[in-house]
Enzyme design. Sequence first.
Site, mmCIF file in Angstrom:
data_model
loop_
_atom_site.group_PDB
_atom_site.id
_atom_site.type_symbol
_atom_site.label_atom_id
_atom_site.label_comp_id
_atom_site.label_asym_id
_atom_site.label_seq_id
_atom_site.Cartn_x
_atom_site.Cartn_y
_atom_site.Cartn_z
ATOM 1 N N GLY A 147 29.628 -62.262 -101.853
ATOM 2 C CA GLY A 147 30.469 -61.575 -100.959
ATOM 3 C C GLY A 147 32.030 -61.301 -101.371
ATOM 4 O O GLY A 147 32.225 -60.283 -101.338
ATOM 5 N N LYS A 190 32.542 -73.317 -105.255
ATOM 6 C CA LYS A 190 31.829 -74.313 -105.523
ATOM 7 C C LYS A 190 30.653 -74.589 -106.606
ATOM 8 O O LYS A 190 29.911 -73.652 -106.463
ATOM 9 C CB LYS A 190 31.178 -74.969 -104.179
ATOM 10 C CG LYS A 190 32.265 -75.075 -102.953
ATOM 11 C CD LYS A 190 31.571 -76.257 -102.106
ATOM 12 C CE LYS A 190 31.747 -75.875 -100.482
ATOM 13 N NZ LYS A 190 30.389 -75.985 -99.914
ATOM 14 N N ARG A 212 26.306 -51.732 -94.782
ATOM 15 C CA ARG A 212 24.716 -51.695 -94.396
ATOM 16 C C ARG A 212 23.929 -50.977 -93.981
ATOM 17 O O ARG A 212 22.684 -50.767 -94.063
ATOM 18 C CB ARG A 212 24.572 -53.272 -93.923
ATOM 19 C CG ARG A 212 25.033 -54.443 -94.570
ATOM 20 C CD ARG A 212 24.894 -55.736 -93.912
ATOM 21 N NE ARG A 212 25.051 -56.750 -95.054
ATOM 22 C CZ ARG A 212 25.398 -58.259 -94.754
ATOM 23 N NH1 ARG A 212 25.586 -58.520 -93.396
ATOM 24 N NH2 ARG A 212 25.600 -59.025 -95.694
ATOM 25 N N GLY A 262 23.169 -64.411 -99.814
ATOM 26 C CA GLY A 262 22.223 -65.396 -99.984
ATOM 27 C C GLY A 262 21.030 -65.113 -100.618
ATOM 28 O O GLY A 262 20.606 -65.907 -101.477
#
Length: 397
Positions: free
Chosen positions: A353, A201, A36, A376
């Site tokens: 991720g 999920k 990052r 996200g």
Amino acid sequence: MNKKTVKDVSFQGKKALVRVDFNVPLADGVVQDDTRIRAALPTLNHILEDGGSLVLMSHLGRPKGGPDPKFSLKPAADRLSELIGKPVQFVSDCIGDEVKAAVDSLQPGGILLLENVRFHEAETAKDDSCREFAKQLAQWGDLFVNDAFGSAHRPHASVSGVTEFLQPSVAGFLLEKEIEYLVNATTDPERPFVAILGGAKVSDKIGVIKNLLPKVDALLIGGAMAYTFMASEGKDIGNSLVEEDKLDEASELLIDAEESKKNEMLIPVDHVVAEKLEANTPSEVVRDIPDGKMALDIGPKTREMYCEWIKKAKTVIWNGPMGVFETPPFHEGTEAVAKALADSDCMSIIGGGDSVSAINKLGFADKVTHISTGGGASLELLEGKELPGLTSLTDRD
Ligand code: ADP
Ligand code: MG
């Protein structure tokens, strides 16, 4: 992009307040993965080369309401200094007299990193304290640059709050690049356009499926969420993971796809099953999942079918592994998809991720077009949502 970027403004003699995403993993005060920090370098170097100085702010982790040495950004300052080849001054707060003194004495070409903005609860507060905090942060720059894609979905003081008090507010190269790939590629894709969605999920990805389904030529489902779709069609799934409260929505999506003649939604036709999720446990390939077994990866027929689509595709978006790729022998489905993407010349965009870590682990990172740095934020973009960190920036004339 209809927002101003660092290319549209001059930094000559200016102090640029830059929101970066230095939310990096630490151990014993040392940065463990500097991806990052590296991702911010093009923007930081551009500003310095253009004659500006840098006041950098970021969050790190989720400190609980006050300063906590475990979440200090000091190690990020050290790592940035090594990467950029210049001293990086660090101050132990992000507002107050110490910061004011450091900002006042900052020379052109100088770099100052402020301490974790989340040491102040106001950073994330949903009341007026957030606006007041943003106003204080905004004092530190002559203009604002947002290059923190990983936080762009948060309406926080250092992300969107400061833009009320500091103009112009412009996008850095990282933010611009992420938007270009994740939005532009999905708005006007070269076809065939294929989305591959997997992971743990359905509930995490249902927004993405709903937004992408009408846009794609094919949507390929893998991972644990495939079994909620299968269960919604009344198929046997043994002990595989299922989200009972998503069965109706899953069924509606399959029916929508069935009725639309424009695109296809595919779910696995064969599976790698085992009695338990354990490394090197006995496993077998089946078409129908027997009682007492869990499906932990897509089978060879499904891999072949999905890889055929990848071969034909001109644009592919991939989010979420096809199986429990961390635990052999359930890595093969994810590996097959990753390899097909690496071998293809299509525009390939990877977010999430775990999918990103799978691509990195396999060494294919250089063989895909774009790897998103924000989990996200990339999911929200793929859901078609607006990001506060982007909408708050200054419009292009
Ligand atoms: P990403 O981070 O790429 O968005 P997710 O976090 O949604 O992906 O899901 C990744 C997780 O899903 C991995 O830990 C993986 O082991 C798990 N997973 C994938 N397939 C299965 C499966 N069939 N059964 C159980 N877990 C699975
Ligand atoms: Mg994940």
